[in-house]
Design an enzyme around this catalytic site. Structure first.
Site, mmCIF file in Angstrom:
data_model
loop_
_atom_site.group_PDB
_atom_site.id
_atom_site.type_symbol
_atom_site.label_atom_id
_atom_site.label_comp_id
_atom_site.label_asym_id
_atom_site.label_seq_id
_atom_site.Cartn_x
_atom_site.Cartn_y
_atom_site.Cartn_z
ATOM 1 N N ASP A 49 -58.401 -20.044 28.567
ATOM 2 C CA ASP A 49 -58.613 -21.018 28.620
ATOM 3 C C ASP A 49 -58.305 -22.514 29.324
ATOM 4 O O ASP A 49 -57.434 -21.871 29.180
ATOM 5 C CB ASP A 49 -58.756 -21.111 26.748
ATOM 6 C CG ASP A 49 -60.384 -22.252 26.605
ATOM 7 O OD1 ASP A 49 -60.688 -22.169 25.831
ATOM 8 O OD2 ASP A 49 -60.752 -22.958 27.720
HETATM 9 C C1 GLC Z 1 -63.296 -25.439 27.958
HETATM 10 C C2 GLC Z 1 -64.230 -23.638 26.862
HETATM 11 C C3 GLC Z 1 -63.675 -22.646 27.627
HETATM 12 C C4 GLC Z 1 -64.820 -22.748 29.064
HETATM 13 C C5 GLC Z 1 -63.701 -23.424 30.158
HETATM 14 C C6 GLC Z 1 -63.748 -24.071 31.123
HETATM 15 O O1 GLC Z 1 -62.252 -25.667 27.316
HETATM 16 O O2 GLC Z 1 -62.940 -22.772 25.712
HETATM 17 O O3 GLC Z 1 -65.315 -21.852 26.301
HETATM 18 O O4 GLC Z 1 -65.298 -21.602 29.476
HETATM 19 O O5 GLC Z 1 -63.171 -24.386 28.930
HETATM 20 O O6 GLC Z 1 -65.633 -24.871 30.853
#
Ligand code: GLC
Length: 739
Positions: free
Chosen positions: A267
Site C-alpha cells: 500500500d
Molecule cells: C491508499 C489506499 C489504497 C490505494 C492506495 C493508492 O492509501 O489504502 O487502497 O490503492 O493508497 O491510492
C-alpha cells in the site's frame, strides 16, 4: 461501409504481419510462444543488479520502471475498486488535468456483494477491466475484501461485507474478468485492515481461528480460485510486523500455504524497513515517504527502502540476491501477463454497455429492507405529487471517500433520476430537509455542485413538512456521504447514528405523511430509531454514475429489488461484537477478542435480534420455498449430500429470491458459531414460475480451523443444515451426521 472497413482492416493486418519480426526470431523472453517461466528465467539472467532493483519499486506516483535496455516496459497501476481514477501528476496526488480520463463509476462493492449474484460480479470485473485496459493500466488496485467487523470502519463501502463465504464467492468472478483484459487485479488490503483509525500502525491481535475462518478466506479464494495476479498488503501490523513486509502473512501463508505466484504491491507508504521488505515477502514498493522517515522529497525514488538502500545491502554482502531474484521473477511474470501481453483486448470506456452494467448491478444490489402499506413501488397512476427530501437526493457521491474517488462523465443523482423517470406523469417537488456536507472535491476533482443553503435547520424541516402535507408520497434520501468521518478512507465514523439531524427530519415527515419511504445512501449500517414509524425503507448504497436511474427504476417498480444485506444492521452499536467483547479502535494494539463471532455469528451466539439481519432483503413479489429434500442423512468422508428445494414465485410479477444454506455443528471440540453461511443461490423467476435451489454439502463445508493442529478439521457427529432467506429467517432445518 462494411466492405470498406473489411478491406482496410485486412490491408492493415497484412502490413502488420510483414513489418513485425516473426516471434521465432525473437529472444526467448520476448517470444510469447515460449513458456512464461522460461521467458522469466531468460530475462532475469540478462538483467543487471541495478535493473533488478529498478523494477521492484515505484518511479512515480503510480508506475514502476521497466528495463529499457531489454525493451521491457514499465508497469502502470490505477485505483480503484469502483472505477478508473483520473490521471495524477508524475509525483503528486494532484490532477494531471487530462480531459479524456473521465470514467464510468460502478456501484460500491458493498452493493455488488448485496446482489448475491456472481454473474453480476463477472460483469463488473469485465466492465471495469475494459476501462482499465482502455486507459492502458496494467494493475487495478482493487477489489477490497476486508471483513466488515464494525459499522464504524470508514472504508466498509469498498468491501464485501461480514461473511467470508459471501465475499469469497463474489470476489472471484470480478478478478477473473478484470484479468481477461490483460489487467491484473490487486486484491486488498491483506490483511486485517478492518478500521481506518491508526491504520498505518495499529497492531492487530487476533487468534488463528478468526484469522483463518473469518479474515483470510476471501483472500485465499482470490488467489486459489480467482487466480489474482497481485495482492496489496495492508498498512496495519500483525504480530508486530507491518503487513507490507510480514513473514507470517506474505511468506508463510500467501506464498507458502496458498502457493501465490503473483506480486505483492505495498500500500502507498506502507513500507518502513529495507531488510524486512527484502526478507518478508514484499515484491513492489509504492508510495513510500522517500527516505522512509518523513514526508517524501519529490522524485527521490532511489531513496525508497527497496531501491539504493537495498542495493547497498547486497553490494556489502549483508543480503544475497536470492530474495531479489524471486521478487524480479514475480514482477516479470506480472509484466508478461499484462504490459507485454500483445494478445489482450483493447478495452473500452464510458460505453452504454458499462452504464447498463452499472445500472443492472445497482438494481440487483439495492435492498428493500421494509415495505408495509403500499408506498413502494410508487404507482404513477395515482401519485401525482411526489416530494423528494434530503441532501443525499442531490449530492454527488462519486467524488470523495479517499482513493476510490472518481471523475465521472456524468452522475445521475437520485433527484435527477426520479425527475427523468417521471417525466410529465407527476409533479416532483424537492426539499433539502437538512444540510450535511456542502463540499465536493478530492485531489483536485470537483463535483461542481453548489450545495450552499441559507435556511436554518428548523426552517428546513418546516419547509419539508409543509410540502409533505400536500404530497401523495414522500421519498427521503439520507444516510452518510464520502466526507471524512462518514464513509471515507483514512478516518472512521464517530457515531453509529445518522448525522446532521436526519432523525428529526424523518420523524417530522413520518408525522406529516404516512406514505413515506426512506432510502439510506451509505456503505455502512446506521441506527434507525424511527424504524417503526416509517412504512418503507430501502438500502440504496453508493451506486456510481447511474445512481439516480437505478434508484428510480426500483422506486417506480420497473426493477424489482432483489438485494440482500451483506452485513448485519445492529439495533445499537453495543449489539456488535467489536463494541461489546471486542476492542475498537484500540490503541497501539487492537484486540479482536470476539474471535470468530463477527456479525450474525455474534447475534446468533447472544440471541440478539438485528434491526435488519445479514442476508435480509424483500421483493415486490412473494416467494414460496418448498420443503427441501436431502439425498442422504449421513455423510461419509469423500462423499456428498445434495439438498434441493423448490422455489416458486407466488406473486404477480417477476422477481429474484436468494436461498441461503447455513450449517451448524451440534457439538465440536472447539467453540463454533450456531450456524455459518455455506452456500447461496439466486433464482430469477417469472410470476408463477418455479425453480429449484440446489446445494452440495461435502466435508469441506463442515470444517473449522483447529488452531492447535494448525489445520482444517471436520469432526464426526451431528450437523444441522438451515435453509433460510436471511440469518434470522430460517425456513427449514435438516439434520445429518458426518461419519
Ligand atoms: C491508499 C489506499 C489504497 C490505494 C492506495 C493508492 O492509501 O489504502 O487502497 O490503492 O493508497 O491510492
Amino acid at each position: 461501409m462494411k466492405l470498406g472497413r473489411f478491406l482496410l482492416a485486412s490491408t492493415l493486418f497484412f502490413i502488420g504481419c510483414s513489418s513485425t519480426p516473426r516471434q521465432a526470431d525473437l529472444p526467448v523472453y520476448l517470444n510469447e510462444n515460449e513458456p512464461i517461466e522460461e521467458r522469466i528465467e531468460d530475462a532475469l539472467q540478462r538483467m543487471t543488479l541495478r535493473e533488478k532493483i529498478d523494477v521492484i519499486h515505484a518511479q512515480s506516483k503510480f508506475s514502476s520502471a521497466g528495463v529499457e535496455r531489454l525493451g521491457i516496459p514499465e508497469v502502470w497501476c490505477t485505483d480503484g475498486p469502483h472505477g478508473i481514477r483520473p490521471e495524477v501528476m508524475w509525483d503528486e496526488w494532484d490532477q494531471a488535468k487530462w480531459t479524456n480520463d473521465s470514467c464510468t463509476a460502478f456501484p460500491a462493492l458493498t452493493c455488488l456483494a448485496a446482489t448475491w449474484n456472481p454473474e453480476m460480479s463477472a460483469r463488473y470485473g469485465m466492465a471495469i477491466g475494459e476501462e482499465a485496459r482502455y486507459r492502458e493500466k496494467d494493475v487495478l488496485l482493487g477489489p477490497g475484501v476486508n471483513i466488515y467487523r464494525t459499522p464504524m470502519n470508514g472504508r466498509n463501502f469498498e468491501y464485501m461485507g461480514e461473511d467470508p463465504l459471501l465475499a469469497s464467492k463474489m470476489v472471484v468472478p470480478y478478478i477473473q474478468n478484470v484479468q481477461k483484459n490483460g489487467v491484473a487485479a490487486c486484491v486488498k488490503h491483506f490483511a486485517l485492515n478492518n478500521q481506518e483509525i491508526e491504520r498505518h500502525g495499529v497492531n492487530v491481535v487476533v487468534d488463528d481461528r478468526a484469522l483463518y475462518e473469518i479474515y483470510l478466506p476471501a483472500f485465499k479464494a482470490a488467489v486459489q480460485e480467482g487466480g489474482a495476479w497481485a495482492i496489496m498488503p495492508a498498512y496495519n501490523r500483525y504480530k508486530e510486523q507491518h503487513c507490507c513486509h510480514n513473514q507470517y502473512l506474505l511468506n508463510d501463508i500467501l506464498k507458502g500455504e496458498w502457493g501465490f505466484d503473483g506480486v505483492t504491491i505495498s500500500d502507498w507508504g506502507g513500507v518502513h524497513d529495507t531488510k524486512q521488505a527484502a526478507l518478508h515477502g514484499l515484491d513492489m514498493e509504492f508510495g513510500s515517504w522517500t527516505n522512509g522517515l518523513n514526508w517524501g522529497a519529490s522524485n527521490a525514488y532511489d531513496m525508497y527502502h527497496m531501491a539504493v538502500p537495498y542495493m547497498k545491502m547486497i553490494e556489502n554482502g549483508e543480503l544475497t540476491t536470492k530474495e531479489l531474484d524471486d521478487k524480479v521473477r514475480r514482477v516479470l511474470r506480472l509484466i508478461f501477463r499484462t504490459a507485454m501481453n500483445t494478445r489482450k483486448p483493447f478495452g473500452s470506456m464510458n460505453t452504454e454497455a458499462h452504464l447498463q452494467a452499472a445500472r443492472d448491478i445497482a438494481g440487483e444490489g439495492i435492498v428493500l429492507l421494509k415495505n408495509e402499506g403500499d408506498v413502494l413501488p410508487v404507482n404513477l397512476d395515482n401519485c401525482k405529487n411526489i416530494l423528494v427530501v434530503g441532501e443525499n437526493a442531490i449530492k454527488m457521491m462519486t467524488v470523495g471517500g479517499g482513493s476510490s474517488s472518481l471523475k465521472v462523465m456524468k452522475e445521475y443523482t437520485p433527484l435527477e433520476g426520479i425527475i427523468n423517470y417521471v417525466g410529465d406523469k407527476a409533479n416532483v417537488i424537492y426539499q433539502r430537509g437538512y444540510v450535511g456536507d456542502v463540499t465536493g472535491e478530492y485531489n483536485g476533482v470537483k463535483s461542481g455542485q453548489d450545495l450552499s443553503e441559507s435556511r436554518t435547520a428548523e426552517q428546513l424541516i418546516a419547509d419539508a413538512v409543509a410540502a409533505a402535507e400536500k404530497a401523495d408520497v414522500v421519498i427521503f434520501f439520507g444516510g452518510l456521504n464520502k466526507k471524512e468521518g462518514q464513509d471515507c478512507e483514512g478516518v472512521d465514523r464517530s457515531e453509529y447514528a445518522l448525522p446532521y439531524g436526519q432523525n428529526e427530519v424523518i420523524e417530522a415527515l413520518a408525522a406529516a405523511n404516512k406514505n413515506l419511504a426512506v432510502v439510506n445512501i451509505s456503505g455502512n449500517a446506521v441506527a434507525m430509531p424511527w424504524v417503526e414509524k416509517v412504512p418503507s425503507i430501502m438500502q440504496g448504497w453508493f451506486l456510481g454514475s447511474e445512481s439516480g436511474n437505478a434508484l428510480a427504476q426500483v422506486i417506480f417498480g420497473e426493477v424489482n429489488p432483489s438485494g440482500h444485506l451483506p452485513f448485519t444492521f445492529p439495533v445499537k452499536l453495543e449489539d456488535n461484537s467489536a463494541h461489546s467483547v471486542g476492542e475498537w479502535p484500540g490503541a497501539r494494539d487492537v484486540h479482536y477478542t470476539e474471535s470468530i463471532f463477527v456479525g450474525y455469528r455474534w447475534a446468533d451466539k447472544e440471541q440478539l435480534k438485528a434491526l435488519f439481519p445479514f442476508g435480509h432483503g424483500l421483493s415486490y413479489t412473494t416467494f414460496e420455498i418448498g420443503e427441501p429434500t436431502m439425498s442422504k442423512t449421513s455423510l461419509k468422508a469423500g462423499g456428498k449430500i445434495t439438498i434441493k428445494c423448490e422455489v416458486r414465485n407466488t406473486g404477480k410479477r417477476e422477481g429474484a429470491e436468494v436461498v441461503q444454506l447455513y450449517i451448524g455443528d451440534k457439538e465440536s471440540s472447539l467453540p463454533r458459531p450456531v450456524k455459518e453461511l455455506k452456500g447461496f443461490q439466486k433464482l430469477h423467476l417469472a410470476a408463477g414460475e418455479s425453480g429449484v435451489a440446489e446445494f452440495t454439502i461435502t466435508e469441506d463445508e463442515l470444517k473449522f480451523f483447529d488452531d492447535k493442529k494448525h489445520e482444517w478439521v471436520a469432526e464426526a457427529g451431528e450437523f444441522t443444515a438451515y435453509i433460510a432467506t436471511s440469518a434470522e429467517d430460517v425456513l427449514y432445518t435438516l439434520n445429518f451426521t458426518l461419519k
